[in-house]
Design a protein around this motif. Sequence first.
Motif, PDB file in Angstrom:
ATOM      1  N   HIS A   9       0.840  -1.205   0.000  1.00 61.92           N
ATOM      2  CA  HIS A   9       0.000   0.000   0.000  1.00 61.92           C
ATOM      3  C   HIS A   9       0.875   1.255   0.000  1.00 61.92           C
ATOM      4  O   HIS A   9       0.575   2.228  -0.700  1.00 61.92           O
ATOM      5  N   ILE A  10       1.949   1.227   0.761  1.00 63.51           N
ATOM      6  CA  ILE A  10       2.884   2.358   0.770  1.00 63.51           C
ATOM      7  C   ILE A  10       3.477   2.552  -0.623  1.00 63.51           C
ATOM      8  O   ILE A  10       3.589   3.679  -1.118  1.00 63.51           O
ATOM      9  N   LEU A  11       3.850   1.460  -1.274  1.00 60.29           N
ATOM     10  CA  LEU A  11       4.446   1.547  -2.608  1.00 60.29           C
ATOM     11  C   LEU A  11       3.477   2.083  -3.659  1.00 60.29           C
ATOM     12  O   LEU A  11       3.908   2.579  -4.696  1.00 60.29           O
ATOM     13  N   SER A  12       2.196   1.991  -3.406  1.00 61.91           N
ATOM     14  CA  SER A  12       1.217   2.439  -4.402  1.00 61.91           C
ATOM     15  C   SER A  12       1.110   3.963  -4.484  1.00 61.91           C
ATOM     16  O   SER A  12       0.480   4.484  -5.393  1.00 61.91           O
ATOM     17  N   ARG A  13       1.745   4.675  -3.551  1.00 64.79           N
ATOM     18  CA  ARG A  13       1.718   6.139  -3.590  1.00 64.79           C
ATOM     19  C   ARG A  13       2.609   6.655  -4.718  1.00 64.79           C
ATOM     20  O   ARG A  13       3.735   6.196  -4.894  1.00 64.79           O
ATOM     21  N   ASP A  14       2.122   7.645  -5.441  1.00 60.00           N
ATOM     22  CA  ASP A  14       2.875   8.185  -6.572  1.00 60.00           C
ATOM     23  C   ASP A  14       4.015   9.107  -6.170  1.00 60.00           C
ATOM     24  O   ASP A  14       4.868   9.429  -6.982  1.00 60.00           O
ATOM     25  N   THR A  15       4.047   9.542  -4.929  1.00 62.20           N
ATOM     26  CA  THR A  15       4.995  10.581  -4.524  1.00 62.20           C
ATOM     27  C   THR A  15       6.201  10.062  -3.753  1.00 62.20           C
ATOM     28  O   THR A  15       6.938  10.847  -3.166  1.00 62.20           O
ATOM     29  N   LEU A  16       6.440   8.773  -3.766  1.00 65.07           N
ATOM     30  CA  LEU A  16       7.552   8.204  -3.012  1.00 65.07           C
ATOM     31  C   LEU A  16       8.894   8.533  -3.655  1.00 65.07           C
ATOM     32  O   LEU A  16       9.031   8.521  -4.877  1.00 65.07           O
ATOM     33  N   ALA A  17       9.875   8.791  -2.830  1.00 64.15           N
ATOM     34  CA  ALA A  17      11.234   9.022  -3.310  1.00 64.15           C
ATOM     35  C   ALA A  17      11.847   7.689  -3.733  1.00 64.15           C
ATOM     36  O   ALA A  17      11.463   6.621  -3.233  1.00 64.15           O
ATOM     37  N   ASP A  18      12.818   7.757  -4.630  1.00 65.03           N
ATOM     38  CA  ASP A  18      13.488   6.546  -5.112  1.00 65.03           C
ATOM     39  C   ASP A  18      14.098   5.744  -3.964  1.00 65.03           C
ATOM     40  O   ASP A  18      14.035   4.524  -3.958  1.00 65.03           O
ATOM     41  N   GLN A  19      14.681   6.441  -2.994  1.00 65.78           N
ATOM     42  CA  GLN A  19      15.300   5.754  -1.857  1.00 65.78           C
ATOM     43  C   GLN A  19      14.269   4.988  -1.041  1.00 65.78           C
ATOM     44  O   GLN A  19      14.526   3.886  -0.576  1.00 65.78           O
ATOM     45  N   THR A  20      13.092   5.573  -0.902  1.00 64.35           N
ATOM     46  CA  THR A  20      12.021   4.910  -0.151  1.00 64.35           C
ATOM     47  C   THR A  20      11.577   3.655  -0.884  1.00 64.35           C
ATOM     48  O   THR A  20      11.404   2.592  -0.270  1.00 64.35           O
TER      49      THR A  20
END
Length: 155
Positions: free
Chosen positions: A6-17
């Motif tokens: 679910h966290i990964l489905s966010r469009d605004t995540l930084a590459d490191q995250t």
Amino acid sequence: LDVLLHILSRDTLADQTIEKVGKVVSALLEKIHNDADILCFGQFLASLLPPKSVDERHVECEDLDGVPVRSVFALPDTPLGRRIQLRNRLLDVVNVLLQDSSLKLRPKMVTQLLQVLGCDWFLGFMGRNVHPSTVLLTFRLLAVVLTRRNFAADF
């Protein structure tokens, strides 16, 4: 696992995250050989495929200066580019699951992955409208899987 996906489905995540969450997902799937988790992961990864109406082949891999590069992770910072990049990072997680650090095949994991997701799951990542970097990563995965005769026969 569901929370991490679910966290990964966010469009605004930084590459490191994305990279760090991907490593945690990989560790979880590697330690817990649970069919339900593998299915959930496989379905999430398949949900990142483009619909037939979207053609990803035009998305260029480029570095910060706009120069074309060959990295499967150097994609533009657009929603489509981030989606392709996330999908490629998660396909890399599959590669880590199938091979150990010395690139030795993990037959039990390959068998479980093929039983849970099926051979057709791989083919979805080689569609006509899928980004070439994803197709390349999928071919690498298939090469790993098909190196063993019994897996090649199943396929």
